[in-house]
Design an enzyme around this catalytic site. Sequence first.
Site, short mmCIF file in Angstrom:
data_model
loop_
_atom_site.label_atom_id
_atom_site.label_comp_id
_atom_site.label_asym_id
_atom_site.label_seq_id
_atom_site.Cartn_x
_atom_site.Cartn_y
_atom_site.Cartn_z
N THR A 77 0.94 -1.28 -0.07
CA THR A 77 -0.02 -0.01 -0.08
C THR A 77 0.80 1.19 0.10
O THR A 77 0.61 2.40 -0.50
CB THR A 77 -1.08 -0.04 1.21
N ASP A 104 0.83 9.13 3.18
CA ASP A 104 -0.53 9.23 3.78
C ASP A 104 -0.48 10.85 3.60
O ASP A 104 0.10 11.88 4.34
CB ASP A 104 -0.35 9.07 5.03
N ARG A 133 -3.36 12.59 4.58
CA ARG A 133 -4.67 13.29 5.27
C ARG A 133 -4.16 14.34 6.26
O ARG A 133 -2.88 14.49 6.41
CB ARG A 133 -5.20 12.33 6.00
#
Length: 196
Positions: free
Chosen positions: A113, A125, A127
């Site tokens: 991932t 990531d 976010r």
Amino acid sequence: MLKIQAQSKIPTDYGIFTVYAFSENEEDWTPHLVWVAENTDVTTTVNVRFHSECITGEVFHSKKCECGQQLDAAMKYMSENGGVIIYLRQEGRNIGIINKLRAYELQEKGWDTVEANLKLGLPADARNFDIAVEILDVLKIKEVNLLTNNPDKVRSIENSGIILNSRIPLEIESNEMNESYLVKKKNYFGHLLEKI
């Protein structure tokens, strides 16, 4: 600046929630959504979940992640104990559904991932949980119990003016399709997973 653009009560399988649409612009068709359980008192310590959108897991029940099951568990918990779910429109760790599917295609070829995101030139990531903290401020929530396994979400509260009373784990049993993904979350991102 984020503000409430609309609100309504919505009955669900888990109980009645008041849902608020938060955005800077009332014409934003993808606002962040805040689900407040019926028995919630925001003047005390509030149970809170920061949850990022995952259409594949939540709507289509993908087994590649545990996002849908986490959302269901959080809704059940909040309905029973009071609390708030801040649903952030940050699909695919904020890379969007198109890039998420591209990353999935790379994962089918053997990349994990994180490697898949990086190979696409994207962050592992992307976010931003400061948005959720801003929403808590608008709602005048001063102290929280945070339902999470993610240390970044914990840090976002610790670095704010909001008091973190406790962290409540929200761990879902792995399956054969998502076990390696959860291992990566634990080993690369430092997620607090005891069952992996």
